[in-house]
Design an enzyme around this catalytic site. Structure first.
Site, PDB file in Angstrom:
ATOM      1  N   ASP A  52      56.386 -36.048  58.239  1.00 11.19           N
ATOM      2  CA  ASP A  52      57.672 -35.367  58.370  1.00 11.19           C
ATOM      3  C   ASP A  52      58.576 -36.180  59.293  1.00 11.19           C
ATOM      4  O   ASP A  52      58.109 -36.787  60.256  1.00 11.19           O
ATOM      5  CB  ASP A  52      57.508 -33.966  58.994  1.00 11.19           C
ATOM      6  CG  ASP A  52      56.500 -33.125  58.245  1.00 11.19           C
ATOM      7  OD1 ASP A  52      56.423 -33.272  57.024  1.00 11.19           O
ATOM      8  OD2 ASP A  52      55.785 -32.341  58.904  1.00 11.19           O
ATOM      9  N   ASP A  58      62.127 -31.893  68.439  1.00 10.72           N
ATOM     10  CA  ASP A  58      60.667 -31.837  68.266  1.00 10.72           C
ATOM     11  C   ASP A  58      59.984 -32.576  69.399  1.00 10.72           C
ATOM     12  O   ASP A  58      59.031 -32.093  70.005  1.00 10.72           O
ATOM     13  CB  ASP A  58      60.246 -32.606  67.001  1.00 10.72           C
ATOM     14  CG  ASP A  58      60.263 -31.753  65.767  1.00 10.72           C
ATOM     15  OD1 ASP A  58      60.508 -30.562  65.899  1.00 10.72           O
ATOM     16  OD2 ASP A  58      60.040 -32.309  64.685  1.00 10.72           O
ATOM     17  N   GLU A  81      50.878 -30.895  66.911  1.00 13.53           N
ATOM     18  CA  GLU A  81      51.184 -31.309  65.542  1.00 13.53           C
ATOM     19  C   GLU A  81      51.953 -32.631  65.524  1.00 13.53           C
ATOM     20  O   GLU A  81      51.897 -33.376  64.560  1.00 13.53           O
ATOM     21  CB  GLU A  81      52.007 -30.209  64.866  1.00 13.53           C
ATOM     22  CG  GLU A  81      52.174 -30.437  63.394  1.00 13.53           C
ATOM     23  CD  GLU A  81      53.264 -29.584  62.790  1.00 13.53           C
ATOM     24  OE1 GLU A  81      53.141 -28.354  62.846  1.00 13.53           O
ATOM     25  OE2 GLU A  81      54.243 -30.153  62.277  1.00 13.53           O
ATOM     26  N   GLU A  82      52.665 -32.907  66.590  1.00 15.52           N
ATOM     27  CA  GLU A  82      53.495 -34.109  66.622  1.00 15.52           C
ATOM     28  C   GLU A  82      52.756 -35.364  67.085  1.00 15.52           C
ATOM     29  O   GLU A  82      53.317 -36.450  67.046  1.00 15.52           O
ATOM     30  CB  GLU A  82      54.718 -33.874  67.523  1.00 15.52           C
ATOM     31  CG  GLU A  82      55.653 -32.798  67.019  1.00 15.52           C
ATOM     32  CD  GLU A  82      56.257 -33.105  65.643  1.00 15.52           C
ATOM     33  OE1 GLU A  82      56.402 -34.292  65.297  1.00 15.52           O
ATOM     34  OE2 GLU A  82      56.546 -32.160  64.900  1.00 15.52           O
ATOM     35  N   ASP A 102      52.119 -26.295  68.062  1.00 21.37           N
ATOM     36  CA  ASP A 102      53.171 -26.852  67.214  1.00 21.37           C
ATOM     37  C   ASP A 102      54.446 -26.670  68.033  1.00 21.37           C
ATOM     38  O   ASP A 102      54.938 -25.548  68.190  1.00 21.37           O
ATOM     39  CB  ASP A 102      53.231 -26.076  65.887  1.00 21.37           C
ATOM     40  CG  ASP A 102      54.306 -26.631  64.967  1.00 21.37           C
ATOM     41  OD1 ASP A 102      55.085 -27.488  65.407  1.00 21.37           O
ATOM     42  OD2 ASP A 102      54.373 -26.192  63.803  1.00 21.37           O
ATOM     43  N   LEU A 104      57.712 -27.356  67.821  1.00 19.42           N
ATOM     44  CA  LEU A 104      58.953 -26.797  67.268  1.00 19.42           C
ATOM     45  C   LEU A 104      58.801 -26.684  65.759  1.00 19.42           C
ATOM     46  O   LEU A 104      59.115 -27.610  65.021  1.00 19.42           O
ATOM     47  CB  LEU A 104      60.138 -27.698  67.639  1.00 19.42           C
ATOM     48  CG  LEU A 104      61.439 -26.985  67.964  1.00 19.42           C
ATOM     49  CD1 LEU A 104      61.239 -25.815  68.915  1.00 19.42           C
ATOM     50  CD2 LEU A 104      62.443 -27.952  68.524  1.00 19.42           C
ATOM     51  N   ASP A 105      58.296 -25.541  65.353  1.00 16.70           N
ATOM     52  CA  ASP A 105      58.028 -25.332  63.938  1.00 16.70           C
ATOM     53  C   ASP A 105      59.325 -24.963  63.207  1.00 16.70           C
ATOM     54  O   ASP A 105      60.130 -24.201  63.729  1.00 16.70           O
ATOM     55  CB  ASP A 105      56.998 -24.205  63.779  1.00 16.70           C
ATOM     56  CG  ASP A 105      56.617 -24.024  62.345  1.00 16.70           C
ATOM     57  OD1 ASP A 105      55.856 -24.862  61.850  1.00 16.70           O
ATOM     58  OD2 ASP A 105      57.097 -23.073  61.720  1.00 16.70           O
ATOM     59  N   GLU A 266      49.141 -23.825  63.215  1.00 18.30           N
ATOM     60  CA  GLU A 266      49.978 -22.785  62.607  1.00 18.30           C
ATOM     61  C   GLU A 266      49.145 -21.601  62.119  1.00 18.30           C
ATOM     62  O   GLU A 266      49.337 -20.468  62.566  1.00 18.30           O
ATOM     63  CB  GLU A 266      50.785 -23.388  61.439  1.00 18.30           C
ATOM     64  CG  GLU A 266      51.817 -24.402  61.921  1.00 18.30           C
ATOM     65  CD  GLU A 266      52.448 -25.226  60.798  1.00 18.30           C
ATOM     66  OE1 GLU A 266      51.717 -25.706  59.911  1.00 18.30           O
ATOM     67  OE2 GLU A 266      53.672 -25.418  60.821  1.00 18.30           O
TER      68      GLU A 266
HETATM   69  P1  AFP Z   1      59.743 -28.235  58.849  1.00  8.84           P
HETATM   70  O1  AFP Z   1      59.231 -28.246  60.287  1.00  8.84           O
HETATM   71  O2  AFP Z   1      59.656 -29.553  58.168  1.00  8.84           O
HETATM   72  O3  AFP Z   1      61.084 -27.587  58.735  1.00  8.84           O
HETATM   73  O4  AFP Z   1      58.692 -27.365  58.033  1.00  8.84           O
HETATM   74  C1  AFP Z   1      58.587 -26.021  58.340  1.00  8.84           C
HETATM   75  C2  AFP Z   1      57.292 -25.508  57.827  1.00  8.84           C
HETATM   76  O5  AFP Z   1      56.208 -26.234  58.330  1.00  8.84           O
HETATM   77  C3  AFP Z   1      57.132 -24.020  58.123  1.00  8.84           C
HETATM   78  O6  AFP Z   1      57.787 -23.624  59.280  1.00  8.84           O
HETATM   79  C4  AFP Z   1      57.713 -23.356  56.895  1.00  8.84           C
HETATM   80  O7  AFP Z   1      57.154 -22.100  56.658  1.00  8.84           O
HETATM   81  C5  AFP Z   1      57.392 -24.325  55.791  1.00  8.84           C
HETATM   82  O8  AFP Z   1      57.277 -25.599  56.407  1.00  8.84           O
HETATM   83  C6  AFP Z   1      58.470 -24.380  54.752  1.00  8.84           C
HETATM   84  O9  AFP Z   1      58.104 -25.282  53.775  1.00  8.84           O
HETATM   85  P2  AFP Z   1      58.950 -25.447  52.421  1.00  8.84           P
HETATM   86  O10 AFP Z   1      60.244 -26.102  52.784  1.00  8.84           O
HETATM   87  O11 AFP Z   1      58.087 -26.290  51.528  1.00  8.84           O
HETATM   88  O12 AFP Z   1      59.169 -24.067  51.850  1.00  8.84           O
END
Ligand code: AFP
Length: 324
Positions: A52, A58, A81-82, A102, A104-105, A266
């Site tokens: 990512d 983050d 996670e990072e 994690d 900053l999810d 997560e």
């Molecule tokens: P990001 O950190 O790349 O925004 O991803 C967020 C995540 O890990 C989680 O928070 C969401 O539920 C999921 O991904 C969303 O994934 P999609 O974009 O594939 O729906």
């Protein structure tokens, strides 16, 4: 502290570790609130271990959490996670807890002012304190977590956590800089009114997953049709469903059999929270809390939320697996 008193053997270290995390949360919250005003928005241009794009915030959050716990003598090792591998605390400062997080999810949502969150999972050290802490301390089954929770940077900043005695929510009062108990003993409704899934993945799902989602969408006799809500920010989606009742799904698909979400940072912490609130979390076959991690950044299919809805999904998926 109130719960600590229920354990005469408690030394207060876990309470202090949670307090360290609160401090990190306040610093991250301040930075998130100012994100649109500072130079901090946007990608940093580097990729994390899962591929990512890392956001500047983050990395800021990643370091803030680690710095808040690393020299306290309460934690022996952290894994984020990072980061590619775990970070062992200085030898003379290694305490009895292990922190997985994690930072900053949902971070691709930062640039568009959508809620994001920090998720944490705390285990007890299992390696001998005579040597350095290591990977074995991080790769523990979810059931062994001594505490888990998240901080949601939403319309207000909230800390929601469990130490295995129910789930409690605290809201940050920015005028005094403290988290105040606003949601004692959270119980999630047994049947949800929302289903949350990225339906653009429909064509990549197995027929079983399609059947589950179709039933949530249209009803099927056993369950009533639900309303859809999907933010794409796990903490925000999870929190809404925890409070209002609902089921969140990130199943495996043809691109990734294990889905997208990470077991240790997560799925496992949110599974402990939801079980403590009366809900369930599964990978479709087994409770998330019973999964034994094999590596740090392992992913898992994740179905989590109101008990009846998760049970329904498990039953449909099991029926799908029975050979005709
Ligand atoms: P990001 O950190 O790349 O925004 O991803 C967020 C995540 O890990 C989680 O928070 C969401 O539920 C999921 O991904 C969303 O994934 P999609 O974009 O594939 O729906």
């Amino acid at each position: 502290m109130e719960q600590e008193r229920l354990h005469p053997e408690a030394t207060g270290e876990l309470s202090n570790l949670l307090y360290d995390l609160c401090l990190a949360a306040k610093i991250i919250s301040r930075q998130v609130r100012r994100a649109g005003l500072t130079d901090i928005l946007g990608g940093s241009g580097t990729l994390n271990v899962s591929g990512d794009l890392q956001q500047k915030l983050d990395m800021f959050a990643n370091e803030t959490v680690r710095n808040a716990v690393q020299h306290t003598g309460r934690v022996c090792i952290t894994a984020s996670e990072e980061d590619e591998g775990p970070v062992v605390c200085p030898r003379e400062e290694q305490g009895k807890y292990v922190l997985l997080y994690d930072p900053l999810d949902g971070s691709t949502n930062i640039d568009v002012n959508v809620s994001i969150g920090t998720i944490f999972s705390i285990h007890k050290r299992v390696t001998s304190p005579k040597g350095d802490a290591g990977l074995a301390d991080c790769l523990q089954v979810g059931r062994k977590q001594v505490a888990a929770g998240y901080i949601l940077y939403g319309s207000s900043t909230m800390l929601v956590y469990t130490t295995g005695q129910g789930v409690h929510g605290f809201t940050l009062d920015p005028t005094i800089g403290e988290f105040l108990l606003s949601h004692p003993d959270i119980r999630t409704p047994p049947v949800g009114k929302y289903y949350s899934v990225n339906e653009s993945n429909w064509n990549r799902w197995t027929p079983g997953v399609q059947r589950v989602v179709a039933a949530f969408k249209n009803g099927d006799g056993r369950i009533q049709a639900k309303n859809a809500r999907y933010i794409g920010s796990l903490v925000a989606d999870f929190h809404r469903n925890l409070i209002s009742g609902g089921v969140f799904l990130y199943p495996g698909d043809t691109r990734s059999a294990e889905g997208k979400l990470r077991l240790l940072y997560e799925a496992a912490p949110l599974a402990l929270v939801v079980e403590q609130a009366g809900g369930l979390a599964t990978d479709g076959q087994r409770p998330i809390l019973d999964l034994v991690p094999k590596h740090l950044h392992q992913k898992t299919p994740f179905i989590v939320g109101s008990k009846a809805d998760v049970q329904f999904a498990v039953e449909v998926l099991a029926a799908e697996r029975v050979p005709a």
